[in-house]
Design a protein around this motif. Structure first.
Motif, PDB file in Angstrom:
ATOM      1  N   GLY A  23      17.884 108.998  81.032  1.00  0.00           N
ATOM      2  CA  GLY A  23      18.062 108.921  79.587  1.00  0.00           C
ATOM      3  C   GLY A  23      18.120 107.501  79.070  1.00  0.00           C
ATOM      4  N   LEU A  24      18.324 106.539  79.984  1.00  0.00           N
ATOM      5  CA  LEU A  24      18.416 105.128  79.576  1.00  0.00           C
ATOM      6  C   LEU A  24      17.096 104.404  79.687  1.00  0.00           C
ATOM      7  CD1 LEU A  24      21.801 104.206  81.326  1.00  0.00           C
ATOM      8  CD2 LEU A  24      21.434 104.895  78.940  1.00  0.00           C
ATOM      9  N   GLY A  25      16.089 105.107  80.200  1.00  0.00           N
ATOM     10  CA  GLY A  25      14.771 104.487  80.280  1.00  0.00           C
ATOM     11  C   GLY A  25      14.295 104.289  81.699  1.00  0.00           C
ATOM     12  N   GLU A  26      13.013 103.947  81.807  1.00  0.00           N
ATOM     13  CA  GLU A  26      12.377 103.801  83.123  1.00  0.00           C
ATOM     14  C   GLU A  26      12.973 102.652  83.917  1.00  0.00           C
ATOM     15  OE1 GLU A  26       7.911 103.105  85.021  1.00  0.00           O
ATOM     16  OE2 GLU A  26       8.151 103.511  82.878  1.00  0.00           O
ATOM     17  N   GLY A  27      13.330 101.569  83.263  1.00  0.00           N
ATOM     18  CA  GLY A  27      13.906 100.416  83.958  1.00  0.00           C
ATOM     19  C   GLY A  27      15.227 100.772  84.620  1.00  0.00           C
ATOM     20  N   ALA A  28      16.046 101.539  83.921  1.00  0.00           N
ATOM     21  CA  ALA A  28      17.333 101.953  84.477  1.00  0.00           C
ATOM     22  C   ALA A  28      17.144 102.838  85.704  1.00  0.00           C
ATOM     23  CB  ALA A  28      18.154 102.680  83.416  1.00  0.00           C
ATOM     24  N   VAL A  29      16.127 103.712  85.653  1.00  0.00           N
ATOM     25  CA  VAL A  29      15.848 104.594  86.789  1.00  0.00           C
ATOM     26  C   VAL A  29      15.414 103.776  88.004  1.00  0.00           C
ATOM     27  CG1 VAL A  29      14.329 106.417  87.654  1.00  0.00           C
ATOM     28  CG2 VAL A  29      15.266 106.566  85.346  1.00  0.00           C
ATOM     29  N   GLN A  30      14.590 102.759  87.778  1.00  0.00           N
ATOM     30  CA  GLN A  30      14.134 101.924  88.888  1.00  0.00           C
ATOM     31  C   GLN A  30      15.297 101.162  89.520  1.00  0.00           C
ATOM     32  OE1 GLN A  30      11.062  99.479  87.181  1.00  0.00           O
ATOM     33  NE2 GLN A  30       9.479 101.076  87.385  1.00  0.00           N
ATOM     34  N   VAL A  31      16.148 100.607  88.675  1.00  0.00           N
ATOM     35  CA  VAL A  31      17.322  99.884  89.204  1.00  0.00           C
ATOM     36  C   VAL A  31      18.217 100.835  89.979  1.00  0.00           C
ATOM     37  CG1 VAL A  31      19.440  98.662  88.567  1.00  0.00           C
ATOM     38  CG2 VAL A  31      17.289  98.118  87.412  1.00  0.00           C
ATOM     39  N   TYR A  32      18.392 102.041  89.421  1.00  0.00           N
ATOM     40  CA  TYR A  32      19.241 103.033  90.089  1.00  0.00           C
ATOM     41  C   TYR A  32      18.643 103.441  91.441  1.00  0.00           C
ATOM     42  CZ  TYR A  32      21.619 107.421  91.112  1.00  0.00           C
ATOM     43  OH  TYR A  32      22.319 108.417  91.725  1.00  0.00           O
ATOM     44  N   SER A  33      17.332 103.615  91.488  1.00  0.00           N
ATOM     45  CA  SER A  33      16.661 104.007  92.740  1.00  0.00           C
ATOM     46  C   SER A  33      16.840 102.938  93.812  1.00  0.00           C
ATOM     47  CB  SER A  33      15.174 104.254  92.477  1.00  0.00           C
ATOM     48  OG  SER A  33      14.989 105.306  91.561  1.00  0.00           O
ATOM     49  N   ILE A  34      16.733 101.674  93.420  1.00  0.00           N
ATOM     50  CA  ILE A  34      16.916 100.571  94.376  1.00  0.00           C
ATOM     51  C   ILE A  34      18.358 100.550  94.878  1.00  0.00           C
ATOM     52  CG2 ILE A  34      16.938  98.062  94.625  1.00  0.00           C
ATOM     53  CD1 ILE A  34      14.632  97.986  92.565  1.00  0.00           C
ATOM     54  N   ALA A  35      19.319 100.694  93.955  1.00  0.00           N
ATOM     55  CA  ALA A  35      20.736 100.689  94.345  1.00  0.00           C
ATOM     56  C   ALA A  35      21.042 101.868  95.258  1.00  0.00           C
ATOM     57  CB  ALA A  35      21.612 100.736  93.099  1.00  0.00           C
ATOM     58  N   LEU A  36      20.455 103.028  94.945  1.00  0.00           N
ATOM     59  CA  LEU A  36      20.675 104.213  95.768  1.00  0.00           C
ATOM     60  C   LEU A  36      20.164 104.006  97.178  1.00  0.00           C
ATOM     61  CD1 LEU A  36      21.850 107.073  95.376  1.00  0.00           C
ATOM     62  CD2 LEU A  36      19.507 107.884  95.005  1.00  0.00           C
ATOM     63  N   SER A  37      18.989 103.400  97.276  1.00  0.00           N
ATOM     64  CA  SER A  37      18.413 103.132  98.599  1.00  0.00           C
ATOM     65  C   SER A  37      19.268 102.141  99.382  1.00  0.00           C
ATOM     66  CB  SER A  37      16.992 102.584  98.427  1.00  0.00           C
ATOM     67  OG  SER A  37      16.477 102.111  99.655  1.00  0.00           O
ATOM     68  N   LEU A  38      19.747 101.104  98.708  1.00  0.00           N
ATOM     69  CA  LEU A  38      20.531 100.069  99.383  1.00  0.00           C
ATOM     70  C   LEU A  38      21.891 100.589  99.843  1.00  0.00           C
ATOM     71  CD1 LEU A  38      19.794  96.989  97.087  1.00  0.00           C
ATOM     72  CD2 LEU A  38      18.896  97.400  99.385  1.00  0.00           C
ATOM     73  N   LEU A  39      22.476 101.495  99.065  1.00  0.00           N
ATOM     74  CA  LEU A  39      23.824 101.962  99.385  1.00  0.00           C
ATOM     75  C   LEU A  39      23.845 103.229 100.232  1.00  0.00           C
ATOM     76  CD1 LEU A  39      25.615 101.367  95.962  1.00  0.00           C
ATOM     77  CD2 LEU A  39      25.754  99.960  98.027  1.00  0.00           C
ATOM     78  N   ALA A  40      22.672 103.800 100.526  1.00  0.00           N
ATOM     79  CA  ALA A  40      22.624 105.048 101.301  1.00  0.00           C
ATOM     80  C   ALA A  40      23.269 104.908 102.683  1.00  0.00           C
ATOM     81  CB  ALA A  40      21.185 105.534 101.431  1.00  0.00           C
ATOM     82  N   PRO A  41      22.970 103.831 103.475  1.00  0.00           N
ATOM     83  CA  PRO A  41      23.660 103.702 104.768  1.00  0.00           C
ATOM     84  C   PRO A  41      25.181 103.596 104.621  1.00  0.00           C
ATOM     85  CG  PRO A  41      21.752 102.246 104.674  1.00  0.00           C
ATOM     86  CD  PRO A  41      21.968 102.770 103.289  1.00  0.00           C
ATOM     87  N   ALA A  42      25.619 102.857 103.599  1.00  0.00           N
ATOM     88  CA  ALA A  42      27.067 102.714 103.379  1.00  0.00           C
ATOM     89  C   ALA A  42      27.696 104.067 103.078  1.00  0.00           C
ATOM     90  CB  ALA A  42      27.325 101.736 102.233  1.00  0.00           C
ATOM     91  N   ALA A  43      27.003 104.903 102.315  1.00  0.00           N
ATOM     92  CA  ALA A  43      27.546 106.219 101.980  1.00  0.00           C
ATOM     93  C   ALA A  43      27.704 107.081 103.220  1.00  0.00           C
ATOM     94  CB  ALA A  43      26.624 106.911 100.969  1.00  0.00           C
ATOM     95  N   MET A  44      26.711 107.054 104.103  1.00  0.00           N
ATOM     96  CA  MET A  44      26.800 107.842 105.344  1.00  0.00           C
ATOM     97  C   MET A  44      27.939 107.333 106.225  1.00  0.00           C
ATOM     98  SD  MET A  44      24.711 110.351 105.380  1.00  0.00           S
ATOM     99  CE  MET A  44      24.637 110.772 107.119  1.00  0.00           C
ATOM    100  N   ILE A  45      28.093 106.023 106.289  1.00  0.00           N
ATOM    101  CA  ILE A  45      29.148 105.450 107.129  1.00  0.00           C
ATOM    102  C   ILE A  45      30.528 105.817 106.590  1.00  0.00           C
ATOM    103  CG2 ILE A  45      30.208 103.293 107.906  1.00  0.00           C
ATOM    104  CD1 ILE A  45      27.361 102.087 107.954  1.00  0.00           C
ATOM    105  N   VAL A  46      30.710 105.688 105.285  1.00  0.00           N
ATOM    106  CA  VAL A  46      32.001 106.016 104.683  1.00  0.00           C
ATOM    107  C   VAL A  46      32.320 107.498 104.878  1.00  0.00           C
ATOM    108  CG1 VAL A  46      33.263 106.182 102.502  1.00  0.00           C
ATOM    109  CG2 VAL A  46      31.933 104.134 103.023  1.00  0.00           C
ATOM    110  N   LEU A  47      31.320 108.363 104.745  1.00  0.00           N
ATOM    111  CA  LEU A  47      31.536 109.786 104.979  1.00  0.00           C
ATOM    112  C   LEU A  47      31.941 110.036 106.427  1.00  0.00           C
ATOM    113  CD1 LEU A  47      31.422 112.695 103.936  1.00  0.00           C
ATOM    114  CD2 LEU A  47      28.995 112.742 104.580  1.00  0.00           C
ATOM    115  N   ALA A  48      31.296 109.340 107.355  1.00  0.00           N
ATOM    116  CA  ALA A  48      31.606 109.532 108.777  1.00  0.00           C
ATOM    117  C   ALA A  48      33.016 109.065 109.109  1.00  0.00           C
ATOM    118  CB  ALA A  48      30.593 108.779 109.638  1.00  0.00           C
ATOM    119  N   LEU A  49      33.452 107.973 108.501  1.00  0.00           N
ATOM    120  CA  LEU A  49      34.745 107.393 108.853  1.00  0.00           C
ATOM    121  C   LEU A  49      35.904 108.053 108.110  1.00  0.00           C
ATOM    122  CD1 LEU A  49      33.879 103.568 108.998  1.00  0.00           C
ATOM    123  CD2 LEU A  49      33.892 105.247 110.855  1.00  0.00           C
TER     124      LEU A  49
END
Length: 475
Positions: free
Chosen positions: A162-188
């Motif tokens: 809803g905030l525009g294509e630029g926001a979606v791209q930034v969100y996609s990059i952040a999601l990709s970068l933080l995905a390993p951290a999310a799995m690790i935090v869930l595991a621990l």
């Protein structure tokens, strides 16, 4: 890369005291965790519980461990999981609607196993978990949490749209970068809330530091491997084998990436607050543990200029182990270090005699020399002890202190029952240490005349022959 022990610079720390900022090796904290109350040793300086950092201190840098990660996936446990994924992929082609259940069940198993890999490696357990370890009843719960993470990420993505294509791209990059951290935090932490908290994930990346971005690159490349592998093998394998190969490869490479995630946590174990797996291979029996603990504590306390506390530790241990050589040695050296002249005057000769009686005359001689160098020679009243120390010093080629002990023994104790061997020793000291052959010859002749029935007369005659043979050469 690990912290060194504060008291043994060549050793890695296994235990750490946060209040004192001290690291301790296994010599400083002997035994295993089960040797201690509540299975956790305490700092000898502040009496606070220590944290185990042994596994993280021994860990090599992440970027040097690539062969380990790929070998890890070939261990028995990972291969079992990958084989199950391959068989399930093969079997589900003819199962119709049941195949959906099979896919979900195998996915739950693989996810649970991968999270277990992260958790165990983060705690320092370098051996891969077995298939049975993953059968702990958490597979479906973990799958539910992973699905929950996906739904939360997707919902946030819809909001970003809803905030525009630029926001979606930034969100996609952040999601990709933080995905390993999310799995690790869930595991621990086993918490969906923590794993979906962007601030928590950002904090995690800051704790790991720049190696996290190396982890992200590595896991991204490895995760993409099955997609590159399938087209290569598609032309070389029968069609029915493609799904099993893809299932096996996907499971294998997911375990490799999980091993990477777990290991990166191991290198920052203490900062992340991960409880370590403690190796109990060096469990000690009670008496051995008591003596080694007293030795270690006394060493640390003395290094910290807390000599009286060190002394109490050793005295307590010596009451239980009065004949222990190491304890007696450490106690004597402690008295020298704290310069307790009264105790040295009263206990020094007694401790030297104890070493001799324990068959450690060489140790008694060593301590006598140390005492002499720092405090002046201790006064030895007992003739036998003087004789024994002089003999030990002679064998160590310490001729001057040996001479000082044995010389004039006959005057201070004319009734000494071993004067014959004392004269013989004195002759050898003059001969070997000072080249005073005249003195030696006189002493040897005196022994033969004064003690004709002594057991040392044979050796005295032999030495006289040697001196006689050397006389023409020196003339």
């Amino acid at each position: 890369m690990g912290e060194s022990c504060n008291y043994h610079s060549g050793a890695h720390s296994v235990w750490h005291c946060q209040p004192c900022h001290r690291g301790y090796c296994t010599d400083c904290v002997p035994g295993a965790a089960d040797n201690y109350y509540k299975s956790t040793p305490k700092c000898v300086l502040c009496n606070q519980r220590l944290s185990n950092v042994g596994a993280s201190n021994k860990a090599q840098p992440f970027w040097q461990m690539a062969p380990f990660f790929f070998r890890y996936g070939l261990a028995a446990g990972p291969l079992s999981i990958s084989a199950i994924a391959a068989v399930a992929a093969l079997a589900m082609t003819g199962l119709g609607l049941i195949s959906i259940v099979v896919i979900v069940a195998v996915t739950a198993l693989v996810i649970r196993y991968n999270l277990l890999v992260i958790e165990q490696l983060a705690r320092g357990q370098l051996q891969a978990p077995t298939y049975g370890d993953a059968q702990d009843g958490r597979s479906w719960a973990m799958l539910g949490k992973v699905i929950g993470m996906i739904l939360i990420a997707g919902g946030a993505g819809v909001l970003m749209a809803g905030l525009g294509e630029g926001a979606v791209q930034v969100y996609s990059i952040a999601l990709s970068l933080l995905a390993p951290a999310a799995m690790i935090v869930l595991a621990l932490e086993h918490s969906l809330r923590a794993a979906a908290n962007p601030l928590k994930l950002l904090q995690f990346t800051l704790i790991i530091g720049w190696p996290y971005w190396l982890l992200w690159l590595s896991t991204s490349a490895v995760s993409a491997a099955p997609g590159y592998l399938l087209p290569i093998v598609a032309e070389r394998l029968p069609e029915w084998m493609l799904l099993p190969v893809f299932g096996f490869a996907t499971s294998y490479f997911s375990i490799v990436t999980s091993a990477m995630m777990g290991y990166i946590c191991l290198t920052r174990q203490q900062k992340l607050g991960v409880s370590a797996v403690i190796d109990d291979e060096e469990f000690l029996e009670e008496k051995e543990f008591e003596r080694r603990k007293a030795l270690a504590d006394a060493r640390i306390l003395l290094r910290e200029s807390r000599g009286e506390e060190a002394r109490k530790k050793l005295v307590t241990a010596l009451r239980q182990h009065p004949s222990d050589i190491a304890l007696n040695d450490r106690y004597y050296r402690l008295l020298l270090a704290i310069d307790d002249k009264k105790a040295l005057r009263e206990l020094g000769p007694h401790l030297l005699e104890r070493f001799v009686n324990l068959g450690q005359a060489h140790k008694a001689a060593e301590l006598y020399l140390t005492h002499s160098a720092t405090q002046g020679a201790p006064v030895i009243d007992k003739s036998l002890l003087r004789h024994q120390l002089a003999e030990a010093l002679y064998h160590q080629h310490q001729f001057k202190p040996a001479l000082a002990l044995i010389n004039n023994l006959h005057k201070s104790d004319p009734d000494y029952t071993r004067l014959d061997t004392a004269y013989l020793l004195l002759a050898k000291i003059y001969m070997d240490g000072f080249n005073r052959t005249d003195n030696s010859r006189k002493l040897l002749t005196f022994v033969l005349q004064k003690f004709p029935n002594s057991r040392v007369t044979g050796e005295a005659r032999q030495l006289l022959k040697i001196l006689a043979a050397e006389a023409p050469a020196t003339a």
